[in-house]
Motif scaffolding. Structure first.
Motif, PDB file in Angstrom:
ATOM      1  N   ILE A  78      10.209  15.040  13.655  1.00 45.78           N
ATOM      2  CA  ILE A  78      10.592  13.556  12.885  1.00 45.78           C
ATOM      3  C   ILE A  78       9.654  12.850  12.709  1.00 45.78           C
ATOM      4  O   ILE A  78       9.104  12.240  13.194  1.00 45.78           O
ATOM      5  CB  ILE A  78      11.910  12.583  13.694  1.00 45.78           C
ATOM      6  CG1 ILE A  78      13.029  13.636  13.400  1.00 45.78           C
ATOM      7  CG2 ILE A  78      12.023  11.456  12.944  1.00 45.78           C
ATOM      8  CD1 ILE A  78      14.701  12.740  14.362  1.00 45.78           C
ATOM      9  N   VAL A  79       9.104  12.147  11.513  1.00 49.11           N
ATOM     10  CA  VAL A  79       8.131  11.702  11.688  1.00 49.11           C
ATOM     11  C   VAL A  79       7.757  10.116  11.259  1.00 49.11           C
ATOM     12  O   VAL A  79       8.544   9.488  10.128  1.00 49.11           O
ATOM     13  CB  VAL A  79       7.076  12.014  10.179  1.00 49.11           C
ATOM     14  CG1 VAL A  79       5.707  11.598  10.380  1.00 49.11           C
ATOM     15  CG2 VAL A  79       6.958  13.550  10.248  1.00 49.11           C
ATOM     16  N   LEU A  80       7.703   9.272  12.213  1.00 49.35           N
ATOM     17  CA  LEU A  80       7.542   8.222  12.025  1.00 49.35           C
ATOM     18  C   LEU A  80       6.142   7.431  11.131  1.00 49.35           C
ATOM     19  O   LEU A  80       5.217   7.359  11.640  1.00 49.35           O
ATOM     20  CB  LEU A  80       8.294   7.038  12.827  1.00 49.35           C
ATOM     21  CG  LEU A  80       7.620   5.579  12.894  1.00 49.35           C
ATOM     22  CD1 LEU A  80       8.762   4.699  12.088  1.00 49.35           C
ATOM     23  CD2 LEU A  80       8.168   5.302  14.774  1.00 49.35           C
ATOM     24  N   ASP A  81       6.277   6.472  10.120  1.00 47.73           N
ATOM     25  CA  ASP A  81       5.030   5.887   8.920  1.00 47.73           C
ATOM     26  C   ASP A  81       5.420   4.878   9.882  1.00 47.73           C
ATOM     27  O   ASP A  81       6.088   3.244   9.877  1.00 47.73           O
ATOM     28  CB  ASP A  81       5.670   5.764   8.450  1.00 47.73           C
ATOM     29  CG  ASP A  81       4.268   4.931   7.499  1.00 47.73           C
ATOM     30  OD1 ASP A  81       3.212   4.266   8.168  1.00 47.73           O
ATOM     31  OD2 ASP A  81       4.402   4.474   5.938  1.00 47.73           O
ATOM     32  N   THR A  84       5.620   1.360   8.099  1.00 38.53           N
ATOM     33  CA  THR A  84       6.116   0.894   7.415  1.00 38.53           C
ATOM     34  C   THR A  84       7.430   0.758   8.309  1.00 38.53           C
ATOM     35  O   THR A  84       8.606   0.180   7.985  1.00 38.53           O
ATOM     36  CB  THR A  84       6.914   1.800   6.028  1.00 38.53           C
ATOM     37  OG1 THR A  84       7.091   3.022   6.742  1.00 38.53           O
ATOM     38  CG2 THR A  84       5.590   1.779   5.242  1.00 38.53           C
ATOM     39  N   GLY A  85       7.555   1.443   8.974  1.00 36.02           N
ATOM     40  CA  GLY A  85       9.014   1.632   9.597  1.00 36.02           C
ATOM     41  C   GLY A  85       9.882   2.864   9.620  1.00 36.02           C
ATOM     42  O   GLY A  85      10.352   2.889  10.389  1.00 36.02           O
ATOM     43  N   SER A 107      17.493   4.331   9.075  1.00 37.37           N
ATOM     44  CA  SER A 107      17.508   3.054  10.167  1.00 37.37           C
ATOM     45  C   SER A 107      17.627   1.573   9.933  1.00 37.37           C
ATOM     46  O   SER A 107      18.292   0.572  10.537  1.00 37.37           O
ATOM     47  CB  SER A 107      16.254   2.881  10.709  1.00 37.37           C
ATOM     48  OG  SER A 107      15.803   4.506  11.161  1.00 37.37           O
ATOM     49  N   ASP A 108      17.941   1.577   8.467  1.00 36.67           N
ATOM     50  CA  ASP A 108      18.048   0.389   8.068  1.00 36.67           C
ATOM     51  C   ASP A 108      19.041  -0.499   7.291  1.00 36.67           C
ATOM     52  O   ASP A 108      19.392  -1.382   6.408  1.00 36.67           O
ATOM     53  CB  ASP A 108      16.573  -0.476   7.016  1.00 36.67           C
ATOM     54  CG  ASP A 108      16.379   0.717   5.912  1.00 36.67           C
ATOM     55  OD1 ASP A 108      17.406   1.787   6.489  1.00 36.67           O
ATOM     56  OD2 ASP A 108      15.994   0.670   4.755  1.00 36.67           O
ATOM     57  N   VAL A 109      19.723   1.132   7.208  1.00 38.56           N
ATOM     58  CA  VAL A 109      21.560   0.683   6.698  1.00 38.56           C
ATOM     59  C   VAL A 109      22.841   1.115   7.890  1.00 38.56           C
ATOM     60  O   VAL A 109      22.357   1.593   8.830  1.00 38.56           O
ATOM     61  CB  VAL A 109      21.778   1.759   5.135  1.00 38.56           C
ATOM     62  CG1 VAL A 109      23.312   1.669   5.376  1.00 38.56           C
ATOM     63  CG2 VAL A 109      20.704   1.452   4.152  1.00 38.56           C
ATOM     64  N   ARG A 110      23.431   0.277   8.613  1.00 42.21           N
ATOM     65  CA  ARG A 110      24.425  -0.031   9.032  1.00 42.21           C
ATOM     66  C   ARG A 110      24.623   1.323   9.082  1.00 42.21           C
ATOM     67  O   ARG A 110      25.463   1.493   7.690  1.00 42.21           O
ATOM     68  CB  ARG A 110      25.646  -1.368   8.900  1.00 42.21           C
ATOM     69  CG  ARG A 110      26.308  -1.064  10.458  1.00 42.21           C
ATOM     70  CD  ARG A 110      27.555  -1.830   9.835  1.00 42.21           C
ATOM     71  NE  ARG A 110      27.708  -2.154  10.767  1.00 42.21           N
ATOM     72  CZ  ARG A 110      27.427  -2.653  12.182  1.00 42.21           C
ATOM     73  NH1 ARG A 110      26.575  -3.855  11.912  1.00 42.21           N
ATOM     74  NH2 ARG A 110      28.767  -3.379  13.388  1.00 42.21           N
ATOM     75  N   THR A 201       7.315  -2.670  14.541  1.00 42.17           N
ATOM     76  CA  THR A 201       6.145  -2.615  13.309  1.00 42.17           C
ATOM     77  C   THR A 201       5.278  -3.347  12.433  1.00 42.17           C
ATOM     78  O   THR A 201       4.461  -2.938  12.016  1.00 42.17           O
ATOM     79  CB  THR A 201       7.147  -2.141  12.151  1.00 42.17           C
ATOM     80  OG1 THR A 201       7.993  -0.936  12.578  1.00 42.17           O
ATOM     81  CG2 THR A 201       7.113  -1.345  10.683  1.00 42.17           C
ATOM     82  N   LYS A 202       6.164  -4.850  12.804  1.00 38.08           N
ATOM     83  CA  LYS A 202       4.942  -5.600  11.997  1.00 38.08           C
ATOM     84  C   LYS A 202       4.379  -6.053  13.206  1.00 38.08           C
ATOM     85  O   LYS A 202       2.837  -6.789  13.658  1.00 38.08           O
ATOM     86  CB  LYS A 202       6.235  -6.846  11.842  1.00 38.08           C
ATOM     87  CG  LYS A 202       6.937  -6.795  10.833  1.00 38.08           C
ATOM     88  CD  LYS A 202       7.258  -7.565  10.391  1.00 38.08           C
ATOM     89  CE  LYS A 202       8.383  -7.920   8.845  1.00 38.08           C
ATOM     90  NZ  LYS A 202       9.567  -9.145   8.203  1.00 38.08           N
TER      91      LYS A 202
END
Length: 709
Positions: A78-81, A84-85, A107-110, A201-202
């Motif tokens: 599992i690769v996290l940028d 960008t998150g 991760s950004d979708v329910r 992320t931010k």
């Protein structure tokens, strides 16, 4: 794992090239997979690796494997940028030197869900909080400005509460503790009512909550020699020796011990995994469990304060237990003649990390195996022994030990041990609070639970099994119970996927049996799961934590086997809205009355902390059993040696220098040499002539379980 080193009192299996499909990942394999990702242009400067996990081959491939065959080695990265998150799952096929599958994590979708945290994100959170003006102002308002640089920032998984400013973001919450000096235990100095929520992320703070004027507890929480005082001189050493060596053998990842055979595995998320566990019965190897692990646990807190209402740690899914495993030490974590297995993990950059001596294996004496005394005869007694396979993981303030025990009578026990430091908050000395107990003056620890979930891919005499729920039952007085003394038991077949709750007043157990094999009285061969039956999840069923930790609402779940169904709370419990894992697995209500099925069992304590738990908590242990029930035709441990005949220390030898004392002991007397008063008592009891010769016992062949070939 064939490379073994020997030093005084221990042996270690080091990570080498795999020789079996279920061997844990070797460092070279993790490197090779990462090279493939880099070669295919999937990595950048901001790529990080929350997870590197083996992907086991299908069962039929594993069962058909013979040395020299393709090992079918695959790895999920599992690769996290971090810029960008966005996270992406890659399955790399090492045999084909290629990426087999690529899939974006939603991760950004329910219902959302984030991969586990990186080690570097904890450091990042520290920097963000420490530089936050609102946090600094809250510290100054409390008169703690001298601690701005030395305070301990504790970043923790945030749970899920459907807030618009948190959903779909990579969030963490941070609490604050003080440190009086470098080696001070910060857990003793919690800053009450100060909570920082931030976006990793931010790199920014979402909000700072500051709602308390409670003074920070400043009493000591240290427990080193300078606090504890001189060591006791009254306690004497215990030495564990096995002059002929241990009774187990190790070849690669495969272990054999007194009829049991199994493979030891390890990964970053679950930690210890036991696979292909069988038992030898005569010349036959009989399967019991294809794969067993403790892949999840949840620690929900019952306190409503700002510092703690959101706490419900998923220590496997949010932090990874194996990744946080300890290196175990001889004489400290394990005692006796030890065999260690190194553990395979990874760092934030996807590089291999070897945890030396992560898994400990040894034998322990365990009191009486069986015993009987016929009046006037020497007792028959055998000592129980168990094989222990264990590891420890430290996640924040708590330390967890996970133990698998194998016993000479075919029993399997799974145990979790909790120790470390209880989580605390500051309070007003002497106040009575409904959700926290005072463990030191002005230091309060909240009520909480540790609910572990074991995944048991059982195969009792093969992969065609059923589960019966067995309850004790009263029988009303009447024709079926004319004297009122009768009671019985009932069996209820579990026909479709579901979760079930223990009932200790009914002595509830679950029997897992074979549809294809019978014992010598014509009944299906079975193992029974015996639960402690302690409280399940106590949070309200409509709460956010209940949605995320649904696995903890039942003691035992039965599901149809599917190779991707591995995680009780789902793949990504971190910031997940809920409903993942077992609720998803049982939604289609497949039949479990026959075929390949999986049991999941939830166990563990509800902890109301006590003063004796401070400053460091003595171990609490919680467990369940898998016991043979008609699996064998009779007691399989009849042929365990009588160690009383093996020289000094036997049960019929005396520390007294007087041989007469030994001869006079009823324990050590045979029927012919029994004291007269004992023979007389036996004659009165049985009406037998004490001088008459006893009839020779009927000889029958002993079962061969436990005989090492």
């Amino acid at each position: 794992m064939a490379d073994v080193t020997h030093t005084h009192g221990k042996r270690v299996s080091h990570l080498t090239e795999p020789t079996h499909p279920l061997d844990q990942l070797a460092p070279s394999e993790i490197e090779r997979g990462r090279v493939i990702l880099e070669r295919e242009g999937k990595l950048s400067e901001t790529s990080r690796f929350p997870s590197v996990m083996p992907v086991e081959p299908p069962k039929d491939v594993v069962r058909a494997f013979t040395p020299g065959n393709d090992l079918h080695r695959r790895i999920e990265y599992i690769v996290l940028d971090t810029a960008t998150g966005i996270s992406v799952e890659y399955i790399v096929n090492l045999s084909e030197d290629a990426i087999e599958r690529e899939r974006r994590v939603d991760s950004d979708v329910r219902p959302y869900g984030q991969p586990t945290y990186l080690f570097e994100e904890f450091e990042q959170a520290d920097q963000i909080v420490r530089s936050c003006p609102a946090w600094q102002a809250a510290m100054r308002r409390r008169g703690l400005e001298d601690h701005l640089d030395t305070a301990f920032i504790g970043p923790l998984a945030p749970g899920f509460f459907a807030r618009d400013d948190e959903q779909g973001r990579r969030v963490i919450r941070s609490v604050t503790f003080l440190k009086e000096f470098e080696t001070d235990s910060h857990w003793a100095h919690p800053v009450e009512g100060l909570l920082v929520t931030l976006d990793l992320t931010k790199g920014e703070v979402i909000r700072v909550e500051d709602d308390s004027d409670t003074p920070t507890h400043m009493g000591s929480g240290n427990y080193g020699p300078d606090v504890a005082g001189p060591d006791r001189e009254s306690i004497k050493p215990i030495e564990i020796t096995q002059p002929e060596g241990p009774s187990f053998t190790v070849e690669g990842s495969k272990v054999e011990w007194e009829g049991f055979s199994f493979r030891v595995g390890f990964n970053a998320r679950e930690g210890l995994v036991l696979s292909q566990l069988t038992v030898k019965d005569g010349d036959e190897e009989r399967p019991i469990m294809y794969r067993g692990s403790v892949p999840e646990m949840v620690v929900p807190y019952g306190d409503t304060s700002i510092n703690r209402y959101w706490i419900s740690y998923f220590d496997a899914g949010e932090y990874y237990l194996g990744k946080n495993a300890n290196s175990l030490a001889l004489g400290c974590d394990c005692l006796g003649v030890i065999h260690y297995f190194d553990g395979s993990s990874h760092d934030d950059h996807g590089r291999p990390v070897t945890i030396p001596q992560a898994v400990c294996m040894h034998e322990e004496d365990y009191s009486i195996l069986w015993k009987h005394t016929e009046l006037g005869h020497q007792p028959d007694v055998r000592r129980q022994r168990r094989l222990v396979i264990s590891y420890f993981a430290t996640v924040g303030n708590y330390d967890y030990g996970f133990y698998w025990y194998l016993y000479l009578d075919g029993t399997i026990e799974v145990e979790a041990k909790a120790t470390g430091i209880v989580y605390n908050g500051s309070g007003i000395p002497g106040e009575i609070e409904p959700h926290r107990s005072e463990i030191a003056p002005g230091l309060f620890s909240p009520v909480h639970q540790h609910l572990f979930c074991a995944r048991l891919d059982l195969e009792i005499d093969g992969a065609d099994n059923y589960v019966d729920e067995v309850d004790l039952a009263q029988v009303p007085m009447g024709e079926a119970n004319p004297y009122g003394n009768a009671f019985t038991w009932t069996k209820t077949r579990i026909e479709t996927e579901q979760g079930r709750t223990a009932d200790n007043l009914k002595g509830r157990t679950w029997h897992i049996g074979s549809n294809s094999r019978r014992n010598h009285i014509g009944k299906p061969t079975e193992y029974q799961l015996v639960s402690e039956g302690l409280p399940t999840l106590l949070a309200d069923p409509d709460s956010f934590v209940a949605a995320r930790a649904a696995f903890a609402s039942k003691h035992t779940w039965v599901t149809k086997y599917h190779e991707e169904e591995l995680w009780p709370a789902g793949r990504y419990p971190n910031q997940h809205a809920g409903g993942g894992g077992l609720p998803e697995y049982i939604a289609d209500a497949e039949s479990v009355d026959g075929g390949d099925i999986v049991l999941w069992h939830t166990f563990g304590p509800t902890h109301i902390p006590r003063p004796e738990d401070w400053p460091i908590m003595p171990v609490d242990a919680y467990h369940f059993w898998l016991k043979p029930y008609g699996f064998f035709d009779r007691n399989p441990a009849l042929n365990i040696p009588d160690w009383s005949t093996r020289g000094a220390g036997g049960c019929c030898e005396s520390n007294s220098p007087s041989d007469a004392d030994v001869a006079a002991s009823p324990c050590c007397s045979s029927g012919a040499d029994a004291p007269a008063e004992v023979e007389s008592m036996e004659a009165q009891h049985t009406g037998a002539n004490p001088s008459a010769a006893a009839a020779p016992p009927q000889e029958t062949p002993l079962p061969r379980f436990g005989v090492r070939s």
